[in-house]
Scaffold this active site. Structure first.
Site, PDB file in Angstrom:
ATOM      1  N   TRP A   1       1.154  -1.562  -0.025  1.00  0.00           N
ATOM      2  CA  TRP A   1      -0.109   0.131   0.058  1.00  0.00           C
ATOM      3  C   TRP A   1       0.864   1.453   0.070  1.00  0.00           C
ATOM      4  O   TRP A   1       0.393   2.274  -0.704  1.00  0.00           O
ATOM      5  CB  TRP A   1      -0.971   0.024   1.267  1.00  0.00           C
ATOM      6  CG  TRP A   1      -2.192  -0.959   0.794  1.00  0.00           C
ATOM      7  CD1 TRP A   1      -2.225  -2.306   1.817  1.00  0.00           C
ATOM      8  CD2 TRP A   1      -3.123  -1.415  -0.165  1.00  0.00           C
ATOM      9  NE1 TRP A   1      -3.307  -2.720   1.547  1.00  0.00           N
ATOM     10  CE2 TRP A   1      -3.750  -2.129  -0.175  1.00  0.00           C
ATOM     11  CE3 TRP A   1      -3.707  -0.291  -0.767  1.00  0.00           C
ATOM     12  CZ2 TRP A   1      -4.775  -3.189  -0.384  1.00  0.00           C
ATOM     13  CZ3 TRP A   1      -4.193  -0.861  -2.243  1.00  0.00           C
ATOM     14  CH2 TRP A   1      -4.830  -2.553  -1.701  1.00  0.00           C
TER      15      TRP A   1
ATOM     16  N   LYS B   1     -12.045  -2.034   6.494  1.00  0.00           N
ATOM     17  CA  LYS B   1     -11.838  -2.804   7.914  1.00  0.00           C
ATOM     18  C   LYS B   1     -11.818  -2.774   8.786  1.00  0.00           C
ATOM     19  O   LYS B   1     -11.929  -3.702  10.130  1.00  0.00           O
ATOM     20  CB  LYS B   1     -10.248  -2.464   7.429  1.00  0.00           C
ATOM     21  CG  LYS B   1      -9.249  -3.573   6.593  1.00  0.00           C
ATOM     22  CD  LYS B   1      -8.706  -2.451   5.161  1.00  0.00           C
ATOM     23  CE  LYS B   1      -8.392  -3.223   4.161  1.00  0.00           C
ATOM     24  NZ  LYS B   1      -7.803  -2.851   2.881  1.00  0.00           N
TER      25      LYS B   1
ATOM     26  N   ASP C   1      -2.311   6.585   6.832  1.00  0.00           N
ATOM     27  CA  ASP C   1      -3.168   5.681   5.831  1.00  0.00           C
ATOM     28  C   ASP C   1      -2.983   4.632   7.413  1.00  0.00           C
ATOM     29  O   ASP C   1      -2.621   3.798   7.108  1.00  0.00           O
ATOM     30  CB  ASP C   1      -2.498   5.169   4.504  1.00  0.00           C
ATOM     31  CG  ASP C   1      -3.453   3.540   3.760  1.00  0.00           C
ATOM     32  OD1 ASP C   1      -4.461   3.510   4.520  1.00  0.00           O
ATOM     33  OD2 ASP C   1      -2.962   3.313   3.301  1.00  0.00           O
TER      34      ASP C   1
HETATM   35  C1  PLP Z   1      -7.582  -2.413   2.403  1.00  0.00           C
HETATM   36  C2  PLP Z   1      -6.063  -0.430   2.566  1.00  0.00           C
HETATM   37  C3  PLP Z   1      -6.301   0.204   1.177  1.00  0.00           C
HETATM   38  C4  PLP Z   1      -7.405   0.365  -0.474  1.00  0.00           C
HETATM   39  O1  PLP Z   1      -8.394   0.894   0.574  1.00  0.00           O
HETATM   40  P1  PLP Z   1      -9.575   0.885  -0.624  1.00  0.00           P
HETATM   41  O2  PLP Z   1     -10.451   1.148   0.209  1.00  0.00           O
HETATM   42  O3  PLP Z   1      -9.958  -0.204  -1.377  1.00  0.00           O
HETATM   43  O4  PLP Z   1      -8.341   2.098  -1.718  1.00  0.00           O
HETATM   44  C5  PLP Z   1      -5.460   1.138   1.254  1.00  0.00           C
HETATM   45  N1  PLP Z   1      -4.668   1.218   2.298  1.00  0.00           N
HETATM   46  C6  PLP Z   1      -4.696   0.012   3.468  1.00  0.00           C
HETATM   47  C7  PLP Z   1      -3.237  -0.191   4.252  1.00  0.00           C
HETATM   48  C8  PLP Z   1      -5.222  -0.586   3.207  1.00  0.00           C
HETATM   49  O5  PLP Z   1      -5.351  -1.802   3.851  1.00  0.00           O
END
Ligand code: PLP
Length: 361
Positions: free
Chosen positions: A103, A198, A174
């Site tokens: 990511w 998540k 993030d």
């Molecule tokens: C799942 C995830 C993403 C992607 O998220 P989307 O909402 O599908 O764009 C980005 N960063 C991390 C750390 C993730 O676990």
């Protein structure tokens, strides 16, 4: 309806059962209005109350200071990979990125569209199996901001404390896979963003917590929808917001509050992860893939002595109601995602199954 099973999916992931039940009811008849949640106007008083309460609960839960805004956006965390640099990074400026997994790499790729990227640390040399120490981080002279991924969903690593950028550069995080799994000092951050699917709710809504001075930095010629200030000004209702998603996030925030807040959920998450890591550490057949000091409390990644055993393990686990244990396709092996809503009894059941499987094979 048939019974629900233990869902170890990495995302979209398990939600608290009372939240799913409340949502079921709201979809049919929202708050006694006779209109379903998917079918009511986002300008209605009932929905306005939903979004206001979700924001208020978010602020209370994480003690978000008044000079920060809480936004509910769309496009997933992946859209924040470009929206943050688009609003903050000019062509001649440099942003520092900490590269700790897939990511992070995706975020780096997008930032390069807008300015210079300096990778201040990377754990790619060891397959992203650890979090760099502060001594391993080399910031650039005057970074526009520093970006990191607090929990690496695929590799199964997690920062124990946030990095501390030099020169007061804003920290952008993030936090998609560990948001509100533990206390967070929002003051240390410029922007915290997280796709909801998540730890917070369903796919389709992205939580963005942003310091107000950063909201105003976007150039005037950016597309309206891609400027943070648009969403701040409109209270996240510039266009039709993902109403169901925001409702569910609000309910999840209330659930965490009623659980005892972030400190209480953090303690619970520690206990759950310890159960699983202890069993893996004691096993002769299975081993965790991450260096002990960097282990994620959200995504426990592990391997068996050979791939045939892994395939068999995943298949037999599923037959016993332990679903979603297959590791990400880019790394293989197994991954048990045990987010906030995942119950401790499910971790205990997994440990039991690991022991049974090892004894039999
Ligand atoms: C799942 C995830 C993403 C992607 O998220 P989307 O909402 O599908 O764009 C980005 N960063 C991390 C750390 C993730 O676990």
């Amino acid at each position: 309806m048939s019974e629900r099973i233990y869902n170890f999916s990495a995302g979209p992931a398990i939600l608290p059962e009372p939240v799913v039940e409340a949502t079921q009811k709201a979809l049919w008849n929202f708050d006694g209005s006779g209109v379903g949640l998917m079918e009511c106007s986002h300008r209605s008083a009932a929905f306005s109350a939903v979004i206001e309460q979700a924001e208020e609960n978010c602020r209370k839960l994480a003690s978000i200071p008044d000079d920060y805004s809480v936004l509910f956006l769309q496009g997933g965390a992946s859209s924040q990979f470009y929206m943050a640099p688009m609003n903050l990074l000019k062509t001649d400026q440099t942003a520092d990125y900490l590269n700790t997994g897939s990511w992070s790499k995706k975020a780096i790729k997008e930032a390069k569209l807008f300015g210079n990227v300096h990778v201040a640390a990377s754990s790619e040399d060891e397959n992203f199996s650890y979090i760099p120490s502060s001594a391993q981080i080399r910031y650039s002279q005057t970074p526009r901001y520093v970006h990191f991924t607090s929990n690496n969903t695929i590799a199964g690593t997690e920062w124990k404390t946030e990095p501390t950028p030099a020169n007061h550069a804003p920290l952008i995080c993030d936090a998609s896979s560990d948001i509100f799994s533990r206390p967070i000092d929002v003051r240390k951050y410029g922007i915290i963003y997280a796709g909801a699917q998540k730890n917070l709710g369903p796919a389709g809504v992205t939580l963005v917590i942003i310091r107000n001075d950063l909201i105003e930095q976007g150039a005037d010629n950016l597309p309206t929808m891609l400027q943070y200030r648009t969403h701040k000004k409109a209270g996240s209702c510039f266009n039709t917001p993902p109403a169901v998603g925001i409702y569910v996030v609000g309910e999840v925030l209330k659930w965490i509050r009623d659980f005892g807040g972030l400190a209480a959920i953090a303690e619970y998450n520690q206990e759950k992860a310890k159960l699983v890591y202890d069993a893996l550490d004691q096993s002769k057949m299975f081993r965790p893939t991450v260096r002990p000091d960097s282990r994620s409390l959200m995504n426990v990644c592990f391997r068996a002595t050979n791939e045939a055993l892994e395939t068999q393990f995943i298949k037999e686990a599923k037959a016993q109601g332990l679903d979603g244990l297959k590791g990400h396709r880019s790394v293989g092996g197994m991954r048990a995602s045990i987010y906030n809503a995942f119950p401790q009894a499910g971790c205990a059941r997994l440990v039991e199954f690991i022991k049974e499987f090892e004894a039999k094979n």
